[in-house]
Structure formats: C-alpha cells, structure tokens
Scaffold this motif. Sequence first.
Motif, short mmCIF file in Angstrom:
data_model
loop_
_atom_site.label_atom_id
_atom_site.label_comp_id
_atom_site.label_asym_id
_atom_site.label_seq_id
_atom_site.Cartn_x
_atom_site.Cartn_y
_atom_site.Cartn_z
N MET A 1 0.86 -1.20 0.07
CA MET A 1 0.04 -0.02 -0.03
C MET A 1 0.96 1.17 -0.09
SD MET A 1 -2.71 1.14 2.74
CE MET A 1 -4.15 0.37 2.16
N SER A 2 0.60 2.18 -1.09
CA SER A 2 1.39 3.28 -0.91
C SER A 2 0.91 4.46 0.00
CB SER A 2 1.30 3.91 -2.37
OG SER A 2 0.43 4.43 -2.71
N HIS A 3 1.53 5.59 0.40
CA HIS A 3 1.42 6.34 1.00
C HIS A 3 0.19 7.13 0.58
CE1 HIS A 3 5.48 6.51 3.30
NE2 HIS A 3 4.67 5.30 3.81
N ASP A 4 0.34 7.65 -0.88
CA ASP A 4 -0.73 8.41 -1.54
C ASP A 4 -1.95 7.96 -1.51
OD1 ASP A 4 1.41 9.77 -2.38
OD2 ASP A 4 1.64 8.95 -4.07
N THR A 5 -2.22 6.58 -1.41
CA THR A 5 -3.73 6.25 -1.26
C THR A 5 -4.25 6.17 0.18
OG1 THR A 5 -2.82 3.92 -0.61
CG2 THR A 5 -3.15 4.39 -3.16
N LEU A 6 -3.38 6.58 1.02
CA LEU A 6 -4.02 7.06 2.59
C LEU A 6 -3.79 8.24 2.91
CD1 LEU A 6 -2.55 3.86 4.25
CD2 LEU A 6 -5.00 4.36 3.57
N LEU A 7 -3.24 9.20 2.20
CA LEU A 7 -3.26 10.48 2.60
C LEU A 7 -4.43 11.30 2.47
CD1 LEU A 7 0.35 11.43 1.81
CD2 LEU A 7 -0.44 10.65 3.96
N VAL A 11 -3.26 15.80 6.82
CA VAL A 11 -2.76 14.42 7.59
C VAL A 11 -1.20 14.73 7.31
CG1 VAL A 11 -2.77 12.00 8.06
CG2 VAL A 11 -4.87 13.24 7.69
N HIS A 12 -0.42 14.01 8.37
CA HIS A 12 1.15 14.05 8.21
C HIS A 12 1.71 12.75 8.41
CE1 HIS A 12 1.15 18.48 8.41
NE2 HIS A 12 0.56 18.39 9.76
N CYS A 13 2.23 12.46 7.33
CA CYS A 13 2.75 10.85 7.25
C CYS A 13 4.09 10.61 8.04
CB CYS A 13 2.97 10.46 5.81
SG CYS A 13 3.56 8.95 5.32
N PHE A 14 4.07 9.68 8.69
CA PHE A 14 5.34 9.12 9.64
C PHE A 14 5.42 7.61 9.37
CE2 PHE A 14 7.87 7.44 12.64
CZ PHE A 14 8.84 8.57 12.99
N THR A 40 -3.26 15.49 12.47
CA THR A 40 -3.24 14.00 12.82
C THR A 40 -1.79 13.45 12.10
OG1 THR A 40 -5.51 13.70 12.58
CG2 THR A 40 -4.16 11.82 11.87
N MET A 41 -1.11 12.54 12.73
CA MET A 41 0.09 11.70 12.15
C MET A 41 -0.43 10.56 11.64
SD MET A 41 3.70 10.95 13.70
CE MET A 41 3.31 9.55 14.72
N ARG A 42 -0.32 10.28 10.40
CA ARG A 42 -0.67 8.91 10.04
C ARG A 42 0.46 8.14 9.94
NH1 ARG A 42 -4.64 8.74 5.39
NH2 ARG A 42 -5.84 9.27 7.18
N PHE A 43 0.40 7.01 10.99
CA PHE A 43 1.76 6.20 11.46
C PHE A 43 1.54 4.93 10.48
CE2 PHE A 43 3.35 3.08 14.22
CZ PHE A 43 4.55 3.80 14.42
N PHE A 44 2.81 4.46 9.97
CA PHE A 44 2.93 3.26 9.15
C PHE A 44 3.90 2.52 9.86
CE2 PHE A 44 1.26 6.63 5.93
CZ PHE A 44 0.62 5.59 5.35
N ASN A 45 3.66 1.15 10.19
CA ASN A 45 4.57 0.44 10.92
C ASN A 45 4.38 -0.93 10.24
OD1 ASN A 45 6.73 0.02 12.84
ND2 ASN A 45 5.33 -0.22 14.26
#
Length: 103
Positions: A1-7, A11-14, A40-45
């Motif tokens: 899943m790419s970041h672009d599909t969830l932004l 919302v700030h991506c981390f 909001t921080m969108r957190f990917f882990n």
Amino acid sequence: MSHDTLLDAGVHCFDARGVARRFRHAAIFGALEALHPGETMRFFNDHNPLPLIAQLRDRFGDRLTFSYRKTDPDLTVIDIGVTDPAATTQDKHANGGCCGSCG
C-alpha cells in the motif's frame, strides 16, 4: 500500500519502517510533539505497536486519539490525532459548579 492512497488533506505521514529501530520511539515522540491540536499523524509500521501506544498514552494522556486504518501482518496504519487539552478540561464554574473562591 502506498502512502498516496492513504493521505488526506491535513494529515502528516510518518513511516516508522524507514527509521532505525533504536531511534524509532524518540522520532515518534518528537513528531507528535511537533503537531498542533487538530492535526493528525498517519503512522505506518511493520507490526501493531501496542507497547508504543501504551507509552504514548502514558506520555500524552488524553491528548491523543488512535484510529486504526489498516491492520495486516506486514503493515499497520494508525491515525494518531492530537486534541486540544483545553477542550478536555471541564470548566469548574460550568453548570453552576463553584470552586469555593467565587464571591
């Protein structure tokens, strides 16, 4: 899943997957401290970070909200929102209450 599909806007991506493990928690704390109420921080882990969430709740209390967007074995995405601390504090004079120092 790419970041672009969830932004979403505002919302700030981390992406913690790109941060060395020994620096992750410090980087996450710093990123959250830089956010303003309402952001909001969108957190990917690469896993569900339950111990980290417990640490964040201890450190930030009710100022953070957590909303899971995706949970897969190799990817967890969580929106971590920052609330306004003043909005969570009830006015002691509201609804006829008094603190005892009123005249």
